[in-house]
Write an enzyme that holds these catalytic residues in place. Structure first.
Site, PDB file in Angstrom:
ATOM      1  N   HIS A 146      32.239  59.522  33.888  1.00  0.00           N
ATOM      2  CA  HIS A 146      31.744  61.043  33.879  1.00  0.00           C
ATOM      3  C   HIS A 146      32.309  61.834  35.029  1.00  0.00           C
ATOM      4  N   SER A 148      34.383  65.437  34.522  1.00  0.00           N
ATOM      5  CA  SER A 148      34.179  66.771  34.214  1.00  0.00           C
ATOM      6  C   SER A 148      32.922  66.950  33.373  1.00  0.00           C
ATOM      7  N   TRP A 172      35.199  58.730  43.378  1.00  0.00           N
ATOM      8  CA  TRP A 172      36.257  59.494  44.199  1.00  0.00           C
ATOM      9  C   TRP A 172      35.369  60.256  44.987  1.00  0.00           C
ATOM     10  N   ALA A 253      30.802  75.232  47.446  1.00  0.00           N
ATOM     11  CA  ALA A 253      32.200  74.307  47.897  1.00  0.00           C
ATOM     12  C   ALA A 253      33.463  75.008  47.022  1.00  0.00           C
ATOM     13  N   GLN A 290      69.706  87.048  47.238  1.00  0.00           N
ATOM     14  CA  GLN A 290      68.563  87.599  46.556  1.00  0.00           C
ATOM     15  C   GLN A 290      67.612  86.595  45.768  1.00  0.00           C
ATOM     16  N   GLU A 374      36.354  69.410  42.339  1.00  0.00           N
ATOM     17  CA  GLU A 374      35.397  70.519  42.212  1.00  0.00           C
ATOM     18  C   GLU A 374      35.469  71.399  40.938  1.00  0.00           C
ATOM     19  N   PHE A 394      33.370  73.512  25.895  1.00  0.00           N
ATOM     20  CA  PHE A 394      33.396  72.071  26.504  1.00  0.00           C
ATOM     21  C   PHE A 394      33.214  71.150  25.457  1.00  0.00           C
TER      22      PHE A 394
HETATM   23  P1  TGC Z   1      25.758  73.839  31.172  1.00  0.00           P
HETATM   24  O1  TGC Z   1      24.717  73.550  30.070  1.00  0.00           O
HETATM   25  O2  TGC Z   1      26.562  74.862  31.291  1.00  0.00           O
HETATM   26  O3  TGC Z   1      24.566  73.899  32.449  1.00  0.00           O
HETATM   27  C1  TGC Z   1      23.760  72.875  32.971  1.00  0.00           C
HETATM   28  C2  TGC Z   1      22.343  73.389  33.638  1.00  0.00           C
HETATM   29  O4  TGC Z   1      23.070  73.613  34.820  1.00  0.00           O
HETATM   30  C3  TGC Z   1      22.771  75.057  35.164  1.00  0.00           C
HETATM   31  N1  TGC Z   1      24.122  75.657  35.806  1.00  0.00           N
HETATM   32  C4  TGC Z   1      24.251  75.837  36.956  1.00  0.00           C
HETATM   33  N2  TGC Z   1      23.166  76.131  38.191  1.00  0.00           N
HETATM   34  C5  TGC Z   1      23.428  76.424  39.148  1.00  0.00           C
HETATM   35  N3  TGC Z   1      24.666  76.616  39.570  1.00  0.00           N
HETATM   36  C6  TGC Z   1      25.864  76.681  38.456  1.00  0.00           C
HETATM   37  N4  TGC Z   1      27.091  76.818  38.964  1.00  0.00           N
HETATM   38  C7  TGC Z   1      25.539  76.131  37.222  1.00  0.00           C
HETATM   39  N5  TGC Z   1      26.012  76.195  36.344  1.00  0.00           N
HETATM   40  C8  TGC Z   1      25.544  75.685  35.252  1.00  0.00           C
HETATM   41  C9  TGC Z   1      22.824  75.631  33.715  1.00  0.00           C
HETATM   42  O5  TGC Z   1      21.854  76.862  33.769  1.00  0.00           O
HETATM   43  C10 TGC Z   1      21.843  74.550  33.223  1.00  0.00           C
HETATM   44  O6  TGC Z   1      20.450  74.760  33.569  1.00  0.00           O
HETATM   45  P2  TGC Z   1      19.246  74.067  32.779  1.00  0.00           P
HETATM   46  O7  TGC Z   1      18.084  74.260  33.465  1.00  0.00           O
HETATM   47  O8  TGC Z   1      19.261  75.214  31.499  1.00  0.00           O
HETATM   48  O9  TGC Z   1      19.633  72.563  32.649  1.00  0.00           O
HETATM   49  O10 TGC Z   1      26.297  72.521  31.800  1.00  0.00           O
HETATM   50  P3  TGC Z   1      27.280  71.509  30.862  1.00  0.00           P
HETATM   51  O11 TGC Z   1      26.774  70.014  31.073  1.00  0.00           O
HETATM   52  O12 TGC Z   1      27.701  72.055  29.600  1.00  0.00           O
HETATM   53  O13 TGC Z   1      28.738  71.598  31.907  1.00  0.00           O
HETATM   54  C11 TGC Z   1      29.276  72.507  32.202  1.00  0.00           C
HETATM   55  C12 TGC Z   1      30.388  72.389  33.176  1.00  0.00           C
HETATM   56  C13 TGC Z   1      31.606  71.516  32.407  1.00  0.00           C
HETATM   57  C14 TGC Z   1      30.994  73.643  33.426  1.00  0.00           C
HETATM   58  C15 TGC Z   1      29.804  71.542  34.286  1.00  0.00           C
HETATM   59  O14 TGC Z   1      29.549  70.131  34.145  1.00  0.00           O
HETATM   60  C16 TGC Z   1      31.090  71.266  35.381  1.00  0.00           C
HETATM   61  O15 TGC Z   1      31.256  72.167  36.362  1.00  0.00           O
HETATM   62  N6  TGC Z   1      32.006  70.359  35.455  1.00  0.00           N
HETATM   63  C17 TGC Z   1      33.029  70.038  36.469  1.00  0.00           C
HETATM   64  C18 TGC Z   1      32.503  68.812  37.123  1.00  0.00           C
HETATM   65  C19 TGC Z   1      32.962  69.200  38.749  1.00  0.00           C
HETATM   66  O16 TGC Z   1      33.118  70.145  39.429  1.00  0.00           O
HETATM   67  N7  TGC Z   1      32.389  68.092  39.611  1.00  0.00           N
HETATM   68  C20 TGC Z   1      32.984  68.206  41.171  1.00  0.00           C
HETATM   69  C21 TGC Z   1      32.377  66.809  41.733  1.00  0.00           C
HETATM   70  S1  TGC Z   1      32.210  67.130  43.449  1.00  0.00           S
HETATM   71  C22 TGC Z   1      33.765  67.289  44.096  1.00  0.00           C
HETATM   72  O17 TGC Z   1      34.802  67.050  43.059  1.00  0.00           O
HETATM   73  C23 TGC Z   1      33.827  67.297  45.475  1.00  0.00           C
HETATM   74  S2  TGC Z   1      35.523  67.389  46.116  1.00  0.00           S
HETATM   75  C24 TGC Z   1      35.155  67.627  47.604  1.00  0.00           C
HETATM   76  C25 TGC Z   1      36.055  68.084  48.602  1.00  0.00           C
HETATM   77  O18 TGC Z   1      36.703  66.886  49.150  1.00  0.00           O
HETATM   78  O19 TGC Z   1      36.415  69.176  48.971  1.00  0.00           O
HETATM   79  P1  FAD Z   2      38.433  63.823  33.420  1.00  0.00           P
HETATM   80  O1  FAD Z   2      37.066  64.485  33.594  1.00  0.00           O
HETATM   81  O2  FAD Z   2      38.332  62.529  32.941  1.00  0.00           O
HETATM   82  O3  FAD Z   2      39.566  64.963  33.040  1.00  0.00           O
HETATM   83  C1  FAD Z   2      40.661  64.501  32.679  1.00  0.00           C
HETATM   84  C2  FAD Z   2      41.498  65.593  32.108  1.00  0.00           C
HETATM   85  O4  FAD Z   2      40.718  65.931  30.821  1.00  0.00           O
HETATM   86  C3  FAD Z   2      41.584  66.774  32.953  1.00  0.00           C
HETATM   87  O5  FAD Z   2      42.860  67.348  32.897  1.00  0.00           O
HETATM   88  C4  FAD Z   2      40.462  67.669  32.632  1.00  0.00           C
HETATM   89  O6  FAD Z   2      40.508  69.144  32.767  1.00  0.00           O
HETATM   90  C5  FAD Z   2      40.504  67.392  30.983  1.00  0.00           C
HETATM   91  N1  FAD Z   2      39.030  67.755  30.259  1.00  0.00           N
HETATM   92  C6  FAD Z   2      38.035  67.059  30.506  1.00  0.00           C
HETATM   93  N2  FAD Z   2      37.108  67.622  29.702  1.00  0.00           N
HETATM   94  C7  FAD Z   2      37.636  68.516  29.069  1.00  0.00           C
HETATM   95  C8  FAD Z   2      37.208  69.526  28.111  1.00  0.00           C
HETATM   96  N3  FAD Z   2      36.020  69.835  27.670  1.00  0.00           N
HETATM   97  N4  FAD Z   2      38.252  70.234  27.324  1.00  0.00           N
HETATM   98  C9  FAD Z   2      39.323  70.366  28.015  1.00  0.00           C
HETATM   99  N5  FAD Z   2      39.908  69.507  28.936  1.00  0.00           N
HETATM  100  C10 FAD Z   2      38.987  68.617  29.358  1.00  0.00           C
HETATM  101  N6  FAD Z   2      33.619  63.937  43.200  1.00  0.00           N
HETATM  102  C11 FAD Z   2      32.215  63.805  43.763  1.00  0.00           C
HETATM  103  O7  FAD Z   2      31.110  63.833  42.989  1.00  0.00           O
HETATM  104  N7  FAD Z   2      32.244  63.706  45.106  1.00  0.00           N
HETATM  105  C12 FAD Z   2      33.340  63.990  46.019  1.00  0.00           C
HETATM  106  O8  FAD Z   2      33.143  64.132  47.141  1.00  0.00           O
HETATM  107  C13 FAD Z   2      34.878  64.030  45.124  1.00  0.00           C
HETATM  108  N8  FAD Z   2      35.578  63.832  45.958  1.00  0.00           N
HETATM  109  C14 FAD Z   2      36.911  63.884  45.338  1.00  0.00           C
HETATM  110  C15 FAD Z   2      38.082  63.627  46.144  1.00  0.00           C
HETATM  111  C16 FAD Z   2      39.323  63.344  45.473  1.00  0.00           C
HETATM  112  C17 FAD Z   2      40.509  63.077  46.408  1.00  0.00           C
HETATM  113  C18 FAD Z   2      39.530  63.293  44.006  1.00  0.00           C
HETATM  114  C19 FAD Z   2      40.890  63.072  43.251  1.00  0.00           C
HETATM  115  C20 FAD Z   2      38.243  63.786  43.279  1.00  0.00           C
HETATM  116  C21 FAD Z   2      37.096  63.864  43.977  1.00  0.00           C
HETATM  117  N9  FAD Z   2      35.840  63.871  43.317  1.00  0.00           N
HETATM  118  C22 FAD Z   2      34.669  64.026  43.766  1.00  0.00           C
HETATM  119  C23 FAD Z   2      36.040  63.721  41.609  1.00  0.00           C
HETATM  120  C24 FAD Z   2      36.490  65.180  41.112  1.00  0.00           C
HETATM  121  O9  FAD Z   2      35.459  66.164  40.954  1.00  0.00           O
HETATM  122  C25 FAD Z   2      36.838  64.618  39.586  1.00  0.00           C
HETATM  123  O10 FAD Z   2      37.958  63.830  39.597  1.00  0.00           O
HETATM  124  C26 FAD Z   2      37.132  65.776  38.576  1.00  0.00           C
HETATM  125  O11 FAD Z   2      35.717  66.606  38.155  1.00  0.00           O
HETATM  126  C27 FAD Z   2      37.560  65.491  37.365  1.00  0.00           C
HETATM  127  O12 FAD Z   2      37.012  64.352  36.862  1.00  0.00           O
HETATM  128  P2  FAD Z   2      37.921  63.287  36.217  1.00  0.00           P
HETATM  129  O13 FAD Z   2      38.773  62.821  37.415  1.00  0.00           O
HETATM  130  O14 FAD Z   2      36.986  61.863  35.706  1.00  0.00           O
HETATM  131  O15 FAD Z   2      38.915  63.661  35.104  1.00  0.00           O
END
Ligand code: TGC
Ligand code: FAD
Length: 395
Positions: A146, A148, A172, A253, A290, A374, A394
């Site tokens: 899990h 995205s 990750w 973030a 250019q 993110e 989504f």
């Molecule tokens: P959805 O139905 O849209 O929302 C679920 C509940 O969440 C609320 N909500 C928010 N609340 C606060 N801030 C926001 N930005 C919010 N967005 C949504 C929403 O109101 C709802 O609340 P409730 O009370 O009704 O339950 O959710 P969904 O399941 O359809 O998903 C939407 C989606 C796909 C956009 C979301 O799941 C998403 O953003 N996915 C991406 C995951 C992601 O960004 N992961 C990042 C992991 S951390 C990381 O990568 C750190 S890297 C750090 C580094 O090294 O810099």
């Molecule tokens: P997936 O979710 O499996 O996605 C694979 C591909 O499918 C992507 O191209 C995506 O855009 C596409 N896709 C997925 N769903 C859909 C859709 N509905 N429609 C169309 N396309 C879709 N996470 C943390 O919690 N904490 C951290 O500190 C953190 N640090 C990280 C550091 C690094 C170096 C990396 C690489 C990742 C880190 N992450 C962290 C995780 C990061 O947030 C996830 O990698 C990211 O959210 C994508 O998830 P996934 O890798 O499982 O890809």
């Protein structure tokens, strides 16, 4: 043209956005820039090549106030605004996205949720130690199945009296191999998502490192594994339930990344411009052709647009008005902009573009993670699509 735009100066503030900054903003930026140039730039390539996080820099980041700059001073924060926070991430990522990652996670994904969702006792216990660099934190949301779609998470805990028992795993996770604490998102017995503070040393908690990365090599990335970990109930964040908990942290973030990416783009642009002025082919500097001028002109245009987007988003954030979709637009646009500029800059350096004597290849490889974490580039497009149409695509 402004008289300061001479042929040899590097003016990356083309629209004079500095005029929109306060004296404090400029001082903060200068302090970060000085520290980065003195302590990070000379060593970063070596650490990246060795695939090692320069742990000693945690103290340097703490000393310049990079941890929790927007949090109140009573908890060790800097009491600054979001423009200052953006300038800090920009100056750090100008050097390396992995260094900015460490700071983003500590500030936006560990300190911010403890401040926003935590009890007073949790704030007092953790925030000053995180701000001073005595403790390093990480944020566990993503799981092996899990990424995205964090709503599908499986990590869960059960009630066992004065503590809960946590099982599952996260993948990750930035900072995990070194972190003293982890802010972990998991399901309670009712299936609702809650945040827990898990401390290194708790039995059954381990943080294996992920090796062989080609990207963010100077950043430590790993897993979080929970095998019947007994977490005291006092470590549960009491003031939030549901996916909005972790998603609220991501807003902060992602905002910092929108600024940080500008830093990486600036470094690539400045490097390419200088190289083009010095590199002679066919009897003249390549900057005189250019095709190379087109690349530089387009880079500066895109950087300027990104700067304006970030600055305006910062003012909205200061007023508490920045929406998730606005933040998605800025993160998505600015990271893609930086990656495109890095790739163009690399071509401008020819063969020299692939070696570590210049920072460009490292920036490209780093930005491949930044465009994925993110929220991937496509997920941010879907967030915007939902905002525009009212229809979520989504699922
Ligand atoms: P959805 O139905 O849209 O929302 C679920 C509940 O969440 C609320 N909500 C928010 N609340 C606060 N801030 C926001 N930005 C919010 N967005 C949504 C929403 O109101 C709802 O609340 P409730 O009370 O009704 O339950 O959710 P969904 O399941 O359809 O998903 C939407 C989606 C796909 C956009 C979301 O799941 C998403 O953003 N996915 C991406 C995951 C992601 O960004 N992961 C990042 C992991 S951390 C990381 O990568 C750190 S890297 C750090 C580094 O090294 O810099
Ligand atoms: P997936 O979710 O499996 O996605 C694979 C591909 O499918 C992507 O191209 C995506 O855009 C596409 N896709 C997925 N769903 C859909 C859709 N509905 N429609 C169309 N396309 C879709 N996470 C943390 O919690 N904490 C951290 O500190 C953190 N640090 C990280 C550091 C690094 C170096 C990396 C690489 C990742 C880190 N992450 C962290 C995780 C990061 O947030 C996830 O990698 C990211 O959210 C994508 O998830 P996934 O890798 O499982 O890809």
């Amino acid at each position: 043209m402004n008289s300061t735009h001479t042929t040899t100066s590097i003016n990356t503030d083309f629209y004079e956005i500095d005029d929109l900054l306060t004296e404090e903003h400029r001082l903060v930026r200068e302090a970060v820039r000085q520290m980065i140039n003195r302590d990070v730039r000379p060593i970063i390539e070596e650490y990246a090549q060795r695939s090692e996080f320069p742990k000693h820099l945690i103290q340097n980041f703490a000393e310049i106030g990079a941890f929790g700059p927007t949090l109140p001073v009573e908890y060790g924060g800097g009491g600054m605004d979001y423009i200052a926070y953006g300038l800090i991430t920009q100056e750090i990522e100008r050097c390396d996205s992995g260094m900015r990652s460490a700071v983003s996670v500590q500030s936006s994904l560990v300190m911010w949720p403890i401040y926003a969702y935590g009890s007073e006792a949790q704030r007092q216990k953790y925030l000053p130690r995180l701000a001073s660099g005595e403790m390093l934190g990480c944020f566990g949301l993503t799981e092996p199945s899990h990424g995205s779609n964090p709503a599908g998470m499986l990590t869960h805990f059960t009630d066992a009296g004065d503590h809960v028992v946590l099982n599952g795993s996260k993948l990750w996770i930035t900072n995990s191999p070194l972190a003293d604490i982890a802010v972990v998102w998991a399901r309670n017995e009712q299936g609702r998502i809650q945040g827990l503070i898990v401390e290194r040393g708790m039995e059954g908690f381990s943080t294996p490192e992920i090796h062989n990365k080609w990207s963010l090599r100077a950043s430590a990335t790993g897993e979080l594994v929970f095998d019947n970990v007994r977490v005291p109930k006092e470590n549960i964040l009491p003031n939030i339930e549901g996916l909005q908990g972790p998603l609220g942290c991501l807003d902060n973030a992602r905002y910092g990344i929108a600024w940080g990416a500008i830093g990486a783009a600036l470094d690539c642009y400045e490097t390419a411009r200088q190289y083009a002025l010095e590199r002679v082919q066919f009897g003249k500097p390549i900057a005189g052709f250019q095709l190379q001028q087109k690349k530089l002109a387009e880079m500066l245009t895109e950087i300027t647009k990104a700067q304006l987007l970030a600055w305006r988003l910062g003012t909205l954030k200061n007023e508490g008005r920045a929406t998730t979709a606005q933040i998605s637009m800025a993160k998505r646009n600015n990271v893609e902009m930086a990656l495109n500029i890095a790739r163009e800059a690399r071509q401008m350096l020819g063969g020299m573009g692939i070696v570590g004597d210049y920072p460009i290849m490292r920036h490209i490889m780093n930005l491949e993670s930044v465009i994925t974490y993110e929220g991937t580039h496509d997920i941010h497009l879907l967030i915007l699509g939902k905002e525009i149409t009212g229809i979520q695509a989504f699922k």
